[in-house]
Write a protein that holds these residues in place. Sequence first.
Motif, PDB file in Angstrom:
ATOM      1  N   TRP A   1     -20.545 -37.762 -61.593  1.00  0.00           N
ATOM      2  CA  TRP A   1     -20.593 -37.308 -62.976  1.00  0.00           C
ATOM      3  C   TRP A   1     -22.022 -36.953 -63.397  1.00  0.00           C
ATOM      4  O   TRP A   1     -22.241 -36.004 -64.130  1.00  0.00           O
ATOM      5  N   LEU A   2     -22.995 -37.703 -62.908  1.00  0.00           N
ATOM      6  CA  LEU A   2     -24.385 -37.454 -63.274  1.00  0.00           C
ATOM      7  C   LEU A   2     -25.017 -36.301 -62.491  1.00  0.00           C
ATOM      8  O   LEU A   2     -25.704 -35.464 -63.067  1.00  0.00           O
ATOM      9  N   THR A   3     -24.801 -36.262 -61.187  1.00  0.00           N
ATOM     10  CA  THR A   3     -25.469 -35.254 -60.352  1.00  0.00           C
ATOM     11  C   THR A   3     -24.701 -33.946 -60.266  1.00  0.00           C
ATOM     12  O   THR A   3     -25.275 -32.925 -59.897  1.00  0.00           O
ATOM     13  N   GLY A   4     -23.436 -33.957 -60.578  1.00  0.00           N
ATOM     14  CA  GLY A   4     -22.627 -32.737 -60.499  1.00  0.00           C
ATOM     15  C   GLY A   4     -23.129 -31.625 -61.402  1.00  0.00           C
ATOM     16  O   GLY A   4     -22.960 -30.440 -61.103  1.00  0.00           O
ATOM     17  N   TRP A   5     -23.780 -31.994 -62.507  1.00  0.00           N
ATOM     18  CA  TRP A   5     -24.318 -30.997 -63.445  1.00  0.00           C
ATOM     19  C   TRP A   5     -25.444 -30.180 -62.822  1.00  0.00           C
ATOM     20  O   TRP A   5     -25.769 -29.094 -63.295  1.00  0.00           O
ATOM     21  N   PHE A   6     -26.064 -30.713 -61.776  1.00  0.00           N
ATOM     22  CA  PHE A   6     -27.143 -29.997 -61.098  1.00  0.00           C
ATOM     23  C   PHE A   6     -26.671 -29.339 -59.799  1.00  0.00           C
ATOM     24  O   PHE A   6     -27.112 -28.252 -59.459  1.00  0.00           O
ATOM     25  N   VAL A   7     -25.779 -30.021 -59.084  1.00  0.00           N
ATOM     26  CA  VAL A   7     -25.351 -29.539 -57.773  1.00  0.00           C
ATOM     27  C   VAL A   7     -24.423 -28.338 -57.896  1.00  0.00           C
ATOM     28  O   VAL A   7     -24.623 -27.313 -57.234  1.00  0.00           O
ATOM     29  N   TYR A   8     -23.400 -28.423 -58.734  1.00  0.00           N
ATOM     30  CA  TYR A   8     -22.405 -27.351 -58.797  1.00  0.00           C
ATOM     31  C   TYR A   8     -22.940 -26.030 -59.345  1.00  0.00           C
ATOM     32  O   TYR A   8     -22.606 -24.978 -58.798  1.00  0.00           O
ATOM     33  N   PRO A   9     -23.764 -26.019 -60.387  1.00  0.00           N
ATOM     34  CA  PRO A   9     -24.331 -24.723 -60.795  1.00  0.00           C
ATOM     35  C   PRO A   9     -25.179 -24.081 -59.698  1.00  0.00           C
ATOM     36  O   PRO A   9     -25.134 -22.864 -59.514  1.00  0.00           O
ATOM     37  N   ALA A  10     -25.924 -24.892 -58.957  1.00  0.00           N
ATOM     38  CA  ALA A  10     -26.726 -24.338 -57.857  1.00  0.00           C
ATOM     39  C   ALA A  10     -25.824 -23.761 -56.771  1.00  0.00           C
ATOM     40  O   ALA A  10     -26.084 -22.670 -56.245  1.00  0.00           O
ATOM     41  N   LEU A  11     -24.747 -24.467 -56.430  1.00  0.00           N
ATOM     42  CA  LEU A  11     -23.813 -23.963 -55.427  1.00  0.00           C
ATOM     43  C   LEU A  11     -23.109 -22.693 -55.910  1.00  0.00           C
ATOM     44  O   LEU A  11     -22.913 -21.758 -55.134  1.00  0.00           O
TER      45      LEU A  11
ATOM     46  N   CYS B   1     -25.635 -19.748 -55.726  1.00  0.00           N
ATOM     47  CA  CYS B   1     -25.821 -19.311 -54.336  1.00  0.00           C
ATOM     48  C   CYS B   1     -24.577 -18.593 -53.823  1.00  0.00           C
ATOM     49  O   CYS B   1     -24.679 -17.572 -53.131  1.00  0.00           O
ATOM     50  N   GLY B   2     -23.412 -19.100 -54.174  1.00  0.00           N
ATOM     51  CA  GLY B   2     -22.167 -18.444 -53.771  1.00  0.00           C
ATOM     52  C   GLY B   2     -22.021 -17.063 -54.368  1.00  0.00           C
ATOM     53  O   GLY B   2     -21.588 -16.119 -53.696  1.00  0.00           O
ATOM     54  N   ALA B   3     -22.402 -16.908 -55.638  1.00  0.00           N
ATOM     55  CA  ALA B   3     -22.319 -15.597 -56.282  1.00  0.00           C
ATOM     56  C   ALA B   3     -23.265 -14.604 -55.612  1.00  0.00           C
ATOM     57  O   ALA B   3     -22.913 -13.430 -55.414  1.00  0.00           O
ATOM     58  N   CYS B   4     -24.449 -15.057 -55.232  1.00  0.00           N
ATOM     59  CA  CYS B   4     -25.411 -14.167 -54.563  1.00  0.00           C
ATOM     60  C   CYS B   4     -24.894 -13.727 -53.197  1.00  0.00           C
ATOM     61  O   CYS B   4     -24.955 -12.539 -52.855  1.00  0.00           O
ATOM     62  N   VAL B   5     -24.384 -14.658 -52.408  1.00  0.00           N
ATOM     63  CA  VAL B   5     -23.882 -14.331 -51.076  1.00  0.00           C
ATOM     64  C   VAL B   5     -22.666 -13.423 -51.172  1.00  0.00           C
ATOM     65  O   VAL B   5     -22.563 -12.417 -50.461  1.00  0.00           O
ATOM     66  N   LEU B   6     -21.744 -13.748 -52.063  1.00  0.00           N
ATOM     67  CA  LEU B   6     -20.550 -12.919 -52.228  1.00  0.00           C
ATOM     68  C   LEU B   6     -20.898 -11.525 -52.715  1.00  0.00           C
ATOM     69  O   LEU B   6     -20.324 -10.533 -52.250  1.00  0.00           O
ATOM     70  N   SER B   7     -21.813 -11.425 -53.654  1.00  0.00           N
ATOM     71  CA  SER B   7     -22.198 -10.125 -54.185  1.00  0.00           C
ATOM     72  C   SER B   7     -22.802  -9.247 -53.094  1.00  0.00           C
ATOM     73  O   SER B   7     -22.477  -8.057 -52.993  1.00  0.00           O
ATOM     74  N   LYS B   8     -23.644  -9.828 -52.270  1.00  0.00           N
ATOM     75  CA  LYS B   8     -24.261  -9.071 -51.174  1.00  0.00           C
ATOM     76  C   LYS B   8     -23.200  -8.573 -50.196  1.00  0.00           C
ATOM     77  O   LYS B   8     -23.226  -7.421 -49.767  1.00  0.00           O
TER      78      LYS B   8
END
Length: 109
Positions: free
Chosen positions: A21-31, A34-41
């Motif tokens: 609950w505490l770390t998910g706010w940082f991990v999931y937006p970063a993932l 990164c996923g949006a960048c890779v998929l877009s490319k």
Amino acid sequence: MLVLLAVAAVYEALVGPTLHWLTGWFVYPALLYCGACVLSKRLHDRGRSGWWAALILASVVAVWPHPVGFLDFLFFVVVVWAGIELGVMSGEQGANRYGPNPLRAPLSA
């Protein structure tokens, strides 16, 4: 993309509910970024708009960790389509509106 999914799976397996609950706010937006960048490319390599990445990422989030209802089945179909379109099929042969083919070296003049 498989590396990002593996990182998310390992994160889910290692982190407990309180820490999640505490770390998910940082991990999931970063993932997701990164996923949006890779998929877009990759979508650009296939000649598609990078905005399709939003539908693909929304579908992955909707069916994670497993599909439940009918709407999730539709999202699962989008994920399967994306897997075939982006993981199996090759990019366009020549240049497209997003630029030259990254696997083909430009001819020197």
